[in-house]
Design a protein around this motif. Structure first.
Motif, PDB file in Angstrom:
ATOM      1  N   PRO A  32      -5.909  -4.942   6.438  1.00  0.00           N
ATOM      2  CA  PRO A  32      -5.648  -3.505   6.315  1.00  0.00           C
ATOM      3  C   PRO A  32      -4.275  -3.146   6.883  1.00  0.00           C
ATOM      4  N   THR A  72      -3.414   0.216  -3.034  1.00  0.00           N
ATOM      5  CA  THR A  72      -2.851  -1.069  -2.649  1.00  0.00           C
ATOM      6  C   THR A  72      -2.652  -1.935  -3.875  1.00  0.00           C
ATOM      7  N   THR A 117      -1.775  -1.210   9.336  1.00  0.00           N
ATOM      8  CA  THR A 117      -1.941  -0.798  10.728  1.00  0.00           C
ATOM      9  C   THR A 117      -1.057   0.406  10.992  1.00  0.00           C
ATOM     10  N   THR A 126       0.855  -1.184   0.000  1.00  0.00           N
ATOM     11  CA  THR A 126       0.000   0.000   0.000  1.00  0.00           C
ATOM     12  C   THR A 126       0.892   1.235   0.000  1.00  0.00           C
ATOM     13  N   THR A 171      -7.391   5.829   4.382  1.00  0.00           N
ATOM     14  CA  THR A 171      -6.701   5.530   5.632  1.00  0.00           C
ATOM     15  C   THR A 171      -6.521   6.834   6.405  1.00  0.00           C
ATOM     16  N   CYS A 188      -4.956   6.031  -0.319  1.00  0.00           N
ATOM     17  CA  CYS A 188      -3.799   5.202  -0.648  1.00  0.00           C
ATOM     18  C   CYS A 188      -4.192   4.208  -1.735  1.00  0.00           C
ATOM     19  N   CYS A 224       0.974   5.503  -0.058  1.00  0.00           N
ATOM     20  CA  CYS A 224       0.197   6.704   0.254  1.00  0.00           C
ATOM     21  C   CYS A 224       1.081   7.933   0.069  1.00  0.00           C
ATOM     22  N   VAL A 270      -7.845   2.847  -1.146  1.00  0.00           N
ATOM     23  CA  VAL A 270      -8.325   2.642   0.220  1.00  0.00           C
ATOM     24  C   VAL A 270      -8.111   3.934   1.002  1.00  0.00           C
TER      25      VAL A 270
END
Length: 194
Positions: free
Chosen positions: A132, A81, A134, A12, A74, A79, A14, A72
């Motif tokens: 997901p 993935t 963390t 992922t 966050t 972001c 970002c 996704v």
């Protein structure tokens, strides 16, 4: 026996800049309130990724990108993935690597417009597919700054659970097991028993 191939993990990425300056200015919106606002103000996939792993046949604008990337939301922003269920790593080191060439578009950073400090780059999270990212302490991601090539190595670790361990009770109750989830769940159960 050691398998010849291991499924490539999910990655992922970002942009450290949550919202592009020009998009926020055009929309007259500097504090997004909805998921749609965040998506509208964030850097689109097609602008961030100049090229992606060749094994996925996914270049910018190619139909394959829809299968191997997902967006996704966050706490660090919108972001993307990478996860290709048919992507297996059979070599270690640089020969087994996947290459992402990015354009973070630093001129669009909001802190540039307000004269604040600039933390330009991307957050990179390598994680198990289907789980997901963390965000905790310590963080599970790596910050990659601009203007440099970064290589991130990962090692897959297999964990055998002890049958007599208190932690095993979490595993039985949680089919989507993660160490953090299990630990949190067990601590909560222990506190309730007191």
């Amino acid at each position: 026996a050691i398998p010849n191939e291991v499924q490539f993990p999910a990655v992922t990425i970002c942009n450290a800049n949550k919202y592009q300056q020009s998009r926020a200015s055009d929309a007259g919106l500097f504090a997004p309130k909805t998921e749609e606002d965040v998506r509208r103000l964030s850097q689109p996939f097609e602008e961030l990724f100049l090229s992606t792993p060749a094994k996925s046949d996914c270049m910018v604008g190619a139909s394959g990108c829809n299968r191997t990337f997902s967006s996704v939301l966050t706490p660090v922003g919108l972001c993307y993935t990478y996860h290709n269920t048919s992507d297996y790593a059979s070599l270690s080191g640089p020969l087994g690597a996947r290459e992402f060439i990015l354009n973070i578009n630093q001129s669009e950073y909001q802190s540039v417009a307000v004269g604040g400090p600039v933390m330009a780059g991307v957050w990179v999270f390598v994680h198990e597919p289907g789980y997901p990212i963390t965000l905790g302490s310590p963080p599970t991601g790596v910050f990659a700054s601009v203007g440099r090539m970064h290589m991130i190595a990962v090692t897959k670790t297999m964990i055998e659970r002890e049958t007599a361990s208190r932690w095993k009770t979490c595993y039985k109750e949680s089919p989507e097991y993660t160490r953090d989830l299990c630990r949190s769940q067990c601590i909560n159960e222990f506190m309730q028993e007191r």
